[in-house]
Design an enzyme around this catalytic site. Sequence first.
Site, PDB file in Angstrom:
ATOM      1  N   ASP A  84      53.139  -5.009  -8.388  1.00  0.00           N
ATOM      2  CA  ASP A  84      52.246  -6.010  -7.808  1.00  0.00           C
ATOM      3  C   ASP A  84      51.957  -7.079  -8.839  1.00  0.00           C
ATOM      4  O   ASP A  84      51.887  -6.803 -10.037  1.00  0.00           O
ATOM      5  CB  ASP A  84      50.922  -5.377  -7.335  1.00  0.00           C
ATOM      6  CG  ASP A  84      50.143  -6.383  -6.491  1.00  0.00           C
ATOM      7  OD1 ASP A  84      50.517  -6.552  -5.309  1.00  0.00           O
ATOM      8  OD2 ASP A  84      49.216  -7.027  -7.023  1.00  0.00           O
TER       9      ASP A  84
HETATM   10  N1  LIG Z   1      61.612 -15.592  -6.892  1.00  0.00           N
HETATM   11  C1  LIG Z   1      60.437 -15.522  -7.555  1.00  0.00           C
HETATM   12  N2  LIG Z   1      59.444 -14.717  -7.065  1.00  0.00           N
HETATM   13  C2  LIG Z   1      58.285 -14.681  -7.775  1.00  0.00           C
HETATM   14  C3  LIG Z   1      58.061 -15.424  -8.945  1.00  0.00           C
HETATM   15  N3  LIG Z   1      56.792 -15.149  -9.404  1.00  0.00           N
HETATM   16  C4  LIG Z   1      56.246 -14.265  -8.533  1.00  0.00           C
HETATM   17  N4  LIG Z   1      57.160 -13.966  -7.563  1.00  0.00           N
HETATM   18  C5  LIG Z   1      57.001 -13.034  -6.439  1.00  0.00           C
HETATM   19  O1  LIG Z   1      55.691 -13.118  -5.906  1.00  0.00           O
HETATM   20  C6  LIG Z   1      55.452 -11.900  -5.205  1.00  0.00           C
HETATM   21  C7  LIG Z   1      54.080 -11.392  -5.606  1.00  0.00           C
HETATM   22  O2  LIG Z   1      53.538 -10.703  -4.511  1.00  0.00           O
HETATM   23  P1  LIG Z   1      53.358  -9.112  -4.514  1.00  0.00           P
HETATM   24  O3  LIG Z   1      52.225  -8.806  -3.610  1.00  0.00           O
HETATM   25  O4  LIG Z   1      53.342  -8.582  -5.899  1.00  0.00           O
HETATM   26  O5  LIG Z   1      54.710  -8.551  -3.858  1.00  0.00           O
HETATM   27  P2  LIG Z   1      55.310  -8.850  -2.416  1.00  0.00           P
HETATM   28  O6  LIG Z   1      56.282  -9.974  -2.511  1.00  0.00           O
HETATM   29  O7  LIG Z   1      54.216  -8.974  -1.422  1.00  0.00           O
HETATM   30  O8  LIG Z   1      56.180  -7.542  -2.140  1.00  0.00           O
HETATM   31  P3  LIG Z   1      55.650  -6.033  -2.095  1.00  0.00           P
HETATM   32  O9  LIG Z   1      56.086  -5.390  -3.379  1.00  0.00           O
HETATM   33  O10 LIG Z   1      56.363  -5.465  -0.895  1.00  0.00           O
HETATM   34  O11 LIG Z   1      54.156  -6.066  -1.944  1.00  0.00           O
HETATM   35  C8  LIG Z   1      56.541 -10.898  -5.622  1.00  0.00           C
HETATM   36  O12 LIG Z   1      57.522 -10.774  -4.614  1.00  0.00           O
HETATM   37  C9  LIG Z   1      57.110 -11.569  -6.855  1.00  0.00           C
HETATM   38  O13 LIG Z   1      58.452 -11.195  -7.086  1.00  0.00           O
HETATM   39  C10 LIG Z   1      59.127 -16.256  -9.426  1.00  0.00           C
HETATM   40  O14 LIG Z   1      59.025 -16.964 -10.441  1.00  0.00           O
HETATM   41  N5  LIG Z   1      60.295 -16.264  -8.710  1.00  0.00           N
END
Ligand SMILES: Nc1nc2c(ncn2[C@@H]2O[C@H](COP(=O)(O)OP(=O)(O)OP(=O)(O)O)[C@@H](O)[C@H]2O)c(=O)[nH]1
Length: 207
Positions: A84
């Site tokens: 997360d």
């Molecule tokens: N492609 C990319 N994604 C990013 C970057 N910074 C943050 N993220 C994404 O932002 C999202 C943060 O949200 P989270 O709640 O941690 O994860 P999520 O996408 O909801 O996915 P889950 O693990 O299923 O909860 C993650 O998917 C990270 O990979 C970046 O610089 N590039």
Amino acid sequence: MSITNHVISTNARIILASGSSIRADILRGAGLNYEVISKPVDEAAIKAAMLSEGSRLRDIADALAEAKALRVSRQESGFVIGADQIMVMDGQLFDKPPTIDAARQRLKEMRGKTHKLMGAVVVCENGVAIWRHLAVTKLTVRDFSDEFLETYINLEGEALTKSVGAYRFEGPGAQLFSHVEGDFFSILGLPLLPLLEYFRTRGVIPS
Ligand SMILES: Nc1nc2c(ncn2[C@@H]2O[C@H](COP(=O)(O)OP(=O)(O)OP(=O)(O)O)[C@@H](O)[C@H]2O)c(=O)[nH]1
């Protein structure tokens, strides 16, 4: 990210409990053989409860990562990875922007400032958390022009709503920043190097 599919032998079942495509890309690019099994977790409820108790923001990211991994690990064998990421700026917690326009407003707010990404990763096995790591990265956004912002938004579109910082650091998003402190993979959402080191200590991947 250009992803190779060269798998380095993996001696155990690895499950990524995440719907994040970039997290899957990072694991695949590192040569790990894994499955994706993501089950819903009420992140908003956990976040709200912990904020009301005055929990530290880093503890919230850790708790969410653990909840995601546990949800799957209770039903599946193997090493289950949950992650997360929370964005913090001016002491305020930010989630993924819901729309492209919200991403535009967010990026304008971030312009000329430094924010932190708190990235937690937790590994669970048989319904028990067995390893955890938190990576804090600091990113300074340059004072980019409105014209650059529109160019960037047109390039990235909906992808900006899938990222907690409303940017993708890989690709043209690198042009948003004047300085970063921290690890590339952690910025993208998965503190890969500590995770690989842990898997080596467990004999899951070769030393
Ligand atoms: N492609 C990319 N994604 C990013 C970057 N910074 C943050 N993220 C994404 O932002 C999202 C943060 O949200 P989270 O709640 O941690 O994860 P999520 O996408 O909801 O996915 P889950 O693990 O299923 O909860 C993650 O998917 C990270 O990979 C970046 O610089 N590039």
